[in-house]
Design an enzyme around this catalytic site. Sequence first.
Site, PDB file in Angstrom:
ATOM      1  CB  THR A  24      -0.920  -0.012   1.244  1.00  0.00           C
ATOM      2  OG1 THR A  24      -1.731  -1.175   1.174  1.00  0.00           O
ATOM      3  CG2 THR A  24      -1.798   1.209   1.309  1.00  0.00           C
ATOM      4  CB  THR A 101       0.763  -4.244   6.632  1.00  0.00           C
ATOM      5  OG1 THR A 101      -0.553  -4.205   6.074  1.00  0.00           O
ATOM      6  CG2 THR A 101       1.372  -2.852   6.675  1.00  0.00           C
ATOM      7  CG  ASP A 102      -2.385  -7.846   3.626  1.00  0.00           C
ATOM      8  OD1 ASP A 102      -2.731  -7.104   4.570  1.00  0.00           O
ATOM      9  OD2 ASP A 102      -2.998  -7.887   2.537  1.00  0.00           O
ATOM     10  CB  THR A 282      -0.973 -21.612  21.777  1.00  0.00           C
ATOM     11  OG1 THR A 282      -2.331 -21.307  22.132  1.00  0.00           O
ATOM     12  CG2 THR A 282      -0.117 -20.371  21.944  1.00  0.00           C
ATOM     13  CD  GLN A 283      -6.529 -22.963  17.257  1.00  0.00           C
ATOM     14  OE1 GLN A 283      -7.577 -22.451  17.640  1.00  0.00           O
ATOM     15  NE2 GLN A 283      -6.492 -24.148  16.671  1.00  0.00           N
ATOM     16  CB  CYS A 284      -3.690 -18.252  22.987  1.00  0.00           C
ATOM     17  SG  CYS A 284      -4.927 -19.370  23.629  1.00  0.00           S
TER      18      CYS A 284
END
Length: 348
Positions: A24, A101-102, A282-284
Amino acid sequence: MSSKPTGRNGSSRKIVYVAYTGGTIGMRRGDSGYSPAPGYLAERLAAMPELNHLDLPDYVLHEYAPLLDSSNVGPPEWEAIAGDIATNYQRFDGFVVLHGTDTMAYSASALSFMLEGLAKPVLLTGSQIPLAEVRSDARENLITSMMLAASGEPNEVCLYLNGALLRGNRATKVSVGGFDAFESPNFPLLGSVGVEVSIRRDLLRPPGARQLQVRTLSTDGIVALRLFPGISASLVERLLEDPVRGVVLETFGAGNAPARDGALLDALSRASERGVVVVNCTQCLRGKVDMSGYATGRALAEAGVVGGADMTVEAALAKLSYLLTLGMTPAQVRRSMAVNLRGEISEA
Ligand code: ASP
């Protein structure tokens, strides 16, 4: 020894290499929305008188072709960026990589492993609104990144956006539209930029003692697999077949997985026995994997899964790819995943 290049002003100011990959920050508004346009960023920079200020380093802009949305950036582009940094290493004081940034956290993680022995700043930055727009976060991100790159520290791959300096392999994108798009959930910021620029020197990595060496990193045979309640063990079994060599398993809480009928664990166990390295992340957003806390986590350890502690998934993918590309055996990779190589993991 190679001489320093002369910047646009022919001055002897510090000089940074600005590698523009796309994203961007340099996009132009058109009928079908924002898109990158060759030469456009150079024009915009030339129209910014503040870039001639003596408080700023001089710069050389290198634009890649084609300019890419960062969703299209991967190992070939990382290799090009790392190679350019190495080629220009002696001649510049620091490096700024302008990047969408993605996938910036993936690229920052990969570059942190690829640039072995780094002893100069490498700053990845971008923006949520293009530089060409009146209301944009790009100007500050660019100017501060250039100043940090010229400062002689940090001697590592960092990400700078919206007043926050983050270790690259600790960063993750958390906001689609906010200027504060990144967090470093398990490691403090390396610096904050407000009225004062405050750098946590106690946290910075020491400069590489040996010469910079660029390591290649291939993602061939690497997958990330996010668990969810109801996931099919037979699908997982098929997904882990050859040519898969490394898996980042995104688990629940402290590193737990469904263990009730044993089928998923059997699939993981068989894959581990075949030499597939399975790393538990972890997904956390915050905290670390500890497979000893619950039976559902312990069962994963018994299936040959290794703990990823507090690494981001981005860092774990890069590290796994890096170690496997080095040609290590699965046992060596499993051991090395727990070792702090570039500041990406907090050791127990
Ligand atoms: N889609 C863009 C990219 O990552 C978003 C951005 O630049 O922030 O290239």
